[in-house]
Design a protein around this motif. Sequence first.
Motif, PDB file in Angstrom:
ATOM      1  N   ILE A 144      -7.580  -6.870   8.249  1.00 47.11           N
ATOM      2  CA  ILE A 144      -7.517  -7.109   6.724  1.00 47.11           C
ATOM      3  C   ILE A 144      -7.213  -6.138   6.135  1.00 47.11           C
ATOM      4  O   ILE A 144      -6.838  -6.351   4.761  1.00 47.11           O
ATOM      5  N   LEU A 145      -7.114  -4.670   6.508  1.00 47.49           N
ATOM      6  CA  LEU A 145      -6.872  -3.482   5.223  1.00 47.49           C
ATOM      7  C   LEU A 145      -5.312  -3.461   5.149  1.00 47.49           C
ATOM      8  O   LEU A 145      -4.684  -3.941   4.161  1.00 47.49           O
ATOM      9  N   ASP A 146      -4.702  -3.865   6.707  1.00 52.18           N
ATOM     10  CA  ASP A 146      -2.808  -3.883   6.529  1.00 52.18           C
ATOM     11  C   ASP A 146      -2.892  -4.696   5.779  1.00 52.18           C
ATOM     12  O   ASP A 146      -2.182  -4.633   4.715  1.00 52.18           O
ATOM     13  N   ALA A 147      -3.415  -5.910   5.639  1.00 54.82           N
ATOM     14  CA  ALA A 147      -2.922  -7.321   4.534  1.00 54.82           C
ATOM     15  C   ALA A 147      -3.293  -6.698   3.396  1.00 54.82           C
ATOM     16  O   ALA A 147      -2.068  -7.101   2.404  1.00 54.82           O
ATOM     17  N   ASN A 148      -4.297  -5.928   3.184  1.00 55.85           N
ATOM     18  CA  ASN A 148      -4.651  -6.064   1.837  1.00 55.85           C
ATOM     19  C   ASN A 148      -3.837  -4.589   1.418  1.00 55.85           C
ATOM     20  O   ASN A 148      -3.208  -4.790  -0.107  1.00 55.85           O
ATOM     21  N   ILE A 149      -3.399  -4.152   1.648  1.00 63.49           N
ATOM     22  CA  ILE A 149      -2.540  -1.634   1.035  1.00 63.49           C
ATOM     23  C   ILE A 149      -0.852  -3.323   1.001  1.00 63.49           C
ATOM     24  O   ILE A 149      -0.188  -2.869   0.029  1.00 63.49           O
ATOM     25  N   LYS A 191       2.717  -4.701  -3.351  1.00 65.93           N
ATOM     26  CA  LYS A 191       3.524  -5.862  -4.110  1.00 65.93           C
ATOM     27  C   LYS A 191       2.544  -5.788  -5.568  1.00 65.93           C
ATOM     28  O   LYS A 191       3.717  -5.991  -6.849  1.00 65.93           O
ATOM     29  N   VAL A 192       1.709  -5.892  -5.900  1.00 67.15           N
ATOM     30  CA  VAL A 192       0.902  -5.464  -7.043  1.00 67.15           C
ATOM     31  C   VAL A 192       1.256  -4.049  -8.076  1.00 67.15           C
ATOM     32  O   VAL A 192       1.632  -4.659  -9.127  1.00 67.15           O
ATOM     33  N   ILE A 193       1.274  -3.234  -6.961  1.00 68.14           N
ATOM     34  CA  ILE A 193       2.017  -1.922  -7.861  1.00 68.14           C
ATOM     35  C   ILE A 193       3.113  -2.357  -8.626  1.00 68.14           C
ATOM     36  O   ILE A 193       3.892  -1.488  -9.837  1.00 68.14           O
ATOM     37  N   ILE A 194       3.912  -2.352  -8.375  1.00 63.22           N
ATOM     38  CA  ILE A 194       4.764  -2.530  -8.556  1.00 63.22           C
ATOM     39  C   ILE A 194       5.649  -3.924  -8.974  1.00 63.22           C
ATOM     40  O   ILE A 194       6.307  -3.714 -10.195  1.00 63.22           O
ATOM     41  N   LEU A 195       4.771  -4.739  -9.096  1.00 58.75           N
ATOM     42  CA  LEU A 195       4.880  -5.663 -10.647  1.00 58.75           C
ATOM     43  C   LEU A 195       4.274  -5.314 -11.818  1.00 58.75           C
ATOM     44  O   LEU A 195       5.206  -5.477 -12.195  1.00 58.75           O
ATOM     45  N   TYR A 196       3.459  -4.709 -11.862  1.00 59.43           N
ATOM     46  CA  TYR A 196       2.582  -3.683 -12.676  1.00 59.43           C
ATOM     47  C   TYR A 196       3.678  -3.134 -13.489  1.00 59.43           C
ATOM     48  O   TYR A 196       3.733  -3.008 -14.522  1.00 59.43           O
ATOM     49  N   ALA A 197       4.537  -2.448 -12.392  1.00 56.96           N
ATOM     50  CA  ALA A 197       5.721  -0.698 -12.705  1.00 56.96           C
ATOM     51  C   ALA A 197       6.348  -1.577 -13.582  1.00 56.96           C
ATOM     52  O   ALA A 197       7.133  -1.271 -14.562  1.00 56.96           O
ATOM     53  N   PHE A 254      -1.290 -10.411 -14.175  1.00 49.53           N
ATOM     54  CA  PHE A 254      -1.185 -11.237 -12.744  1.00 49.53           C
ATOM     55  C   PHE A 254      -1.140  -9.589 -12.439  1.00 49.53           C
ATOM     56  O   PHE A 254      -2.604 -10.033 -11.746  1.00 49.53           O
ATOM     57  N   ALA A 255      -0.879  -8.756 -11.905  1.00 50.10           N
ATOM     58  CA  ALA A 255      -0.116  -7.454 -11.115  1.00 50.10           C
ATOM     59  C   ALA A 255      -2.465  -6.794 -11.513  1.00 50.10           C
ATOM     60  O   ALA A 255      -2.764  -6.699 -10.441  1.00 50.10           O
ATOM     61  N   ILE A 256      -2.618  -6.718 -12.483  1.00 48.47           N
ATOM     62  CA  ILE A 256      -3.965  -6.338 -12.593  1.00 48.47           C
ATOM     63  C   ILE A 256      -5.128  -7.030 -12.150  1.00 48.47           C
ATOM     64  O   ILE A 256      -6.310  -6.129 -11.692  1.00 48.47           O
ATOM     65  N   THR A 257      -5.756  -8.549 -12.371  1.00 47.09           N
ATOM     66  CA  THR A 257      -6.139  -9.405 -11.895  1.00 47.09           C
ATOM     67  C   THR A 257      -6.067  -9.316 -10.412  1.00 47.09           C
ATOM     68  O   THR A 257      -7.312  -9.058  -9.521  1.00 47.09           O
ATOM     69  N   THR A 258      -4.641  -9.288  -9.942  1.00 47.11           N
ATOM     70  CA  THR A 258      -4.934  -9.324  -8.102  1.00 47.11           C
ATOM     71  C   THR A 258      -5.408  -7.753  -7.438  1.00 47.11           C
ATOM     72  O   THR A 258      -5.006  -7.739  -6.303  1.00 47.11           O
ATOM     73  N   GLY A 259      -4.593  -6.365  -8.354  1.00 50.41           N
ATOM     74  CA  GLY A 259      -5.323  -5.890  -7.922  1.00 50.41           C
ATOM     75  C   GLY A 259      -6.399  -5.120  -7.827  1.00 50.41           C
ATOM     76  O   GLY A 259      -7.447  -4.762  -7.032  1.00 50.41           O
TER      77      GLY A 259
END
Length: 611
Positions: free
Chosen positions: A549-554, A559-565, A574-579
């Motif tokens: 679970i930890l590996d999948a979420n990390i 991906k979320v951090i890259i989308l936000y950046a 989308f990135a904020i709510t997903t994070g």
Amino acid sequence: MLNRYPLWKYLMLILTLLIGLLYALPNLYGEDPAIQITSARKKIMNKNILTKIQNALKQKNIESKSVILGSDDILIRFISTDLQLKGHEVITRLLGKDYIVALNLAPAIPKWLSMLSANPMKLGLDLRGGVHFLVDVDMDTIMSKLQDNILDKLRQTLTMQGMPYINLLKGNQYEVLLRFRDTVSCDNFIKYLVSCHSDMVIQKHVGHLLTVRASDQRIQTAREYALQQNIHILRNRVTQLGLADILVQRQGEHRIIVELPGIQDTARAKEILGATAMLEFRLVNTMSDANGVIPDDSELKETRDGQAVVVYKKAILTGDHIIDSTYSTNEYNEPQVNILLDNSGGNIMSSFTRKHIGKAIATIFTEYRERSKRDINSHSALERHDEIINLARIQSSFGSSFCISGISYPQEARQLTLLLRAGALSAPIQIIEERIIGPSLALQNIKQGVTACVCGVVASIVFMIMRYKIFGLAATCALLANLILMVAIISVLPGATLTMPGIAGIVLTLVVAVDANVLINERIREELRNQRSIQKAIDVGYQAAFSSILDANITMLIKVIILYAVGSGSIKGFAITTGIGIATSMFTSLVGTRAIINLIYGGKRIHKLSI
């Protein structure tokens, strides 16, 4: 003992869930259709206006939910959008052009929640409705300022060096033309400029003529600074006027996108964005020719009552040095604006006034207005209008704080105070595109988003209960808790704004939360098939599934951090709510479901699991 939680963990979980419920609760109250009435510059809001509005609404049988008279505006709430639109028509006809009557949406949360700083989620333009502007920054003004700056530098340098020249004037393409009497003076001046001013491009022509312009690097720097400064000032301006959840971002080399959720009337928004509020302080030229000939270093300006005044072209100080401005009244109960300058501006003003005691100083207010004539792209050009709002004689030296009087109306003084505090635009702007998203379309988007979210949650709940029984029921409770915590965090987080892509992010994280519980439950089943004891199977199931679970979420968080950046606007939403969803789903899937299972099965002699 296996599968037992201490009391403090259960208390922590209950407290977390209660706080989440409290801050998610405001989203159930929704918003009231409202009308916000603000006065124009030369009108004052009072109880008489309020009474006139209430009587007009009663005559047309338009029922209002509440009417609140503020210091600078009137807010009227309605039960439905139809009544809001009817009320807008009646009030607009009643007040005419002297007031700005704007359609708005006001939160309907009770006072006790407001006292706890519990507010609903900030909704984006696609969910709340509002105004979208595409703003063009007038870069020609920046080039003109660079040209003036080069002209002043050259004049100062020629004076300091004592070099004779024939004329110095502005040329085409924002160049400065400088003609010398002889080749020696021309060559010497070129050598001096090359050694001292690397940001200038110099070209020599026949007849001892030089053309000087700013270098490409300096032009690019000035353009970039102007754009970023305008973005910062526009954001400050709409924030200080009470508009929140706004989006101000760059598009291309000289354009800015501005989105104002909740505002349905472009008139108010245009007034906010387009106002320039640029100030200059100039010395009055009392030595001008009595025959009406104006010296080269001076120009003619007019006061508000039409009086012509000759002032020097060079400004003593501009509004760039203003760090604060407040509104007050003087001893004659006349409106005035109190100015506070930065250290540099205070030193300049102190030094200048000390040397010019007894002379008059003019405060010039500048704004850019659209011409009636349009260009080939159907865009109207901007024209500069200067007006002297104050003439004062320097009685003594003053520094970083002083007052500006001569303003006719209190509302005008308040508006000037606010705009000066927000800052003057580095370059004038022009709205070249505007779109209005109505509340009905936004409501439709919300309904579709909520329907998608509910369908996804229900489908997940049905699957989990049918597949895993009591463990599925525990996962369902964790799923609902996850949703509550996500809504609460998005509501509290200052920079979070929910949009349609944000709703997609919520649905996605709910799926991820279910996936985590599937991993845990399947691992428990596997341990049971391997003849583990029930208590040991539960314990090993949670511990063994944790790393997966930890590996999948990390992986998803990266991906979320890259989308936000790299993303902007709705992509960032989308990135904020997903994070947020990743964090809450980890908590509810591992800690929440474990707490429920421990409460049901922990420390007991169990012969069969309902899984």
